[in-house]
Design a protein around this motif. Structure first.
Motif, mmCIF file in Angstrom:
data_model
loop_
_atom_site.group_PDB
_atom_site.id
_atom_site.type_symbol
_atom_site.label_atom_id
_atom_site.label_comp_id
_atom_site.label_asym_id
_atom_site.label_seq_id
_atom_site.Cartn_x
_atom_site.Cartn_y
_atom_site.Cartn_z
ATOM 1 N N THR A 63 35.423 56.157 -36.444
ATOM 2 C CA THR A 63 35.295 57.286 -35.526
ATOM 3 C C THR A 63 34.305 56.991 -34.408
ATOM 4 O O THR A 63 33.319 56.268 -34.594
ATOM 5 C CB THR A 63 34.837 58.548 -36.278
ATOM 6 N N GLY A 263 40.031 64.596 -40.114
ATOM 7 C CA GLY A 263 39.282 64.462 -38.871
ATOM 8 C C GLY A 263 39.355 65.682 -37.970
ATOM 9 O O GLY A 263 40.402 66.312 -37.826
ATOM 10 N N ASP A 269 35.505 63.229 -34.533
ATOM 11 C CA ASP A 269 36.185 62.383 -35.525
ATOM 12 C C ASP A 269 37.436 61.777 -34.882
ATOM 13 O O ASP A 269 38.576 62.060 -35.284
ATOM 14 C CB ASP A 269 36.567 63.195 -36.757
#
Length: 288
Positions: A63, A263, A269
């Motif tokens: 990420t 995410g 994310d």
């Protein structure tokens, strides 16, 4: 008498040829709805041509919010290698291996309908049927030895419907069912339903912008996990297609990015990644 019969038969054949040529001239198959067999993470309606072998390298880093120490995710990576072969122009078979959970997957993809335009027979969209099986080969944690091989299996079924509205705009709907033989808790659902939507805007003859979104329809899964949103930029260079991708899903197989994506775009994310596909023509040329 024989001369008259011969002339009549020839005239009938000529008339039939005119009708066939007229129909084919007024009906055109719509091709190139998308540049690649993937929109981003998910499949597009495109299939390989007969005898074409596609080698696909898919990569997702960590990420962006992992910080400078992890080089904003570039120090972490998940990779999938895949091969896809066109048995016919409509039927493709594929296999792949992902480093995430050491997952093997295989799929079949059949183009049932193809968009056609013209004064003859008209088909407003392309319909491709997709089914896959994913196998987790990662060892079970210590102390968990009561699972059978069938618990490693996840199945995906999709109907991919797309329409090329113009040379620049194509859209796709992807009703999806993911069946998991094993879930972590009793409240999780074995069958997860989702609706994928996506599209392409063509910028030049070799570049386009893609978007893909999978909306979870199953209630419990929607409460615990996130919808997968991916944005991409495609570059075609001859036999290669490069796809640069930003997504909140790190997994590149349906069992990951549909039912168990965690995410948040709003939290950063976001995984940067790419797909690189190369096509090899293995079909033997006819010798005359």
């Amino acid at each position: 008498m024989g001369y008259l019969i011969l002339n009549a038969a020839q005239a009938q054949d000529d008339l039939l040829e005119v009708v066939v040529n007229s129909d084919s001239a007024t009906t055109n198959l719509v091709t190139g709805t998308f540049k690649a067999t993937r929109l981003a993470n998910g499949h597009s309606v495109e299939t390989n041509g007969e005898g074409e072998l596609l080698f696909l390298i898919s990569h997702r880093f960590g990420t962006l919010n992992s910080g400078a120490y992890e080089f904003f995710g570039l120090d972490q990576a998940i990779i999938r290698l895949g091969l896809e072969y066109g048995l016919t122009d409509r039927l493709t078979v594929g296999i792949g291996r992902s480093s995430l959970e050491k997952t093997f997957d295989g799929f079949l993809k059949y183009k049932l309908l193809q968009q056609q335009e013209g004064a003859g027979r008209v088909m407003p969209l392309t319909l491709t049927i997709f089914t896959s099986t994913a196998v987790r080969s990662l060892r079970w944690p210590e102390g968990e030895h009561n699972f059978d091989f069938e618990h490693r299996l996840t199945y995906t079924y999709q109907a991919l419907l797309a329409r090329k509205f113009s040379d620049r705009l194509s859209l796709q709907l992807s009703p999806t069912l993911v069946h998991r033989n094993l879930v972590l808790t009793r409240t999780e659902e074995n069958n997860v339903y989702a609706l994928g939507v996506g599209g392409r805007i063509k910028l030049t003859s070799r570049t386009s912008i893609n978007a893909e979104y999978y909306y979870l329809l199953s209630d419990q899964t929607r409460e615990d996990f996130r919808n997968a949103l991916s944005l991409g930029f495609d570059i075609e260079t001859g036999g290669h297609v490069f796809q640069l991708i930003l997504t909140n899903a790190q997994g590149m197989v349906e069992k990951f990015f549909v039912p168990q994506n965690t995410g948040y775009w709003s939290n950063g994310d976001i995984y940067f990644g790419f797909n690189i596909s190369r096509v090899f023509d293995l079909k033997e040329e006819k010798q005359w």
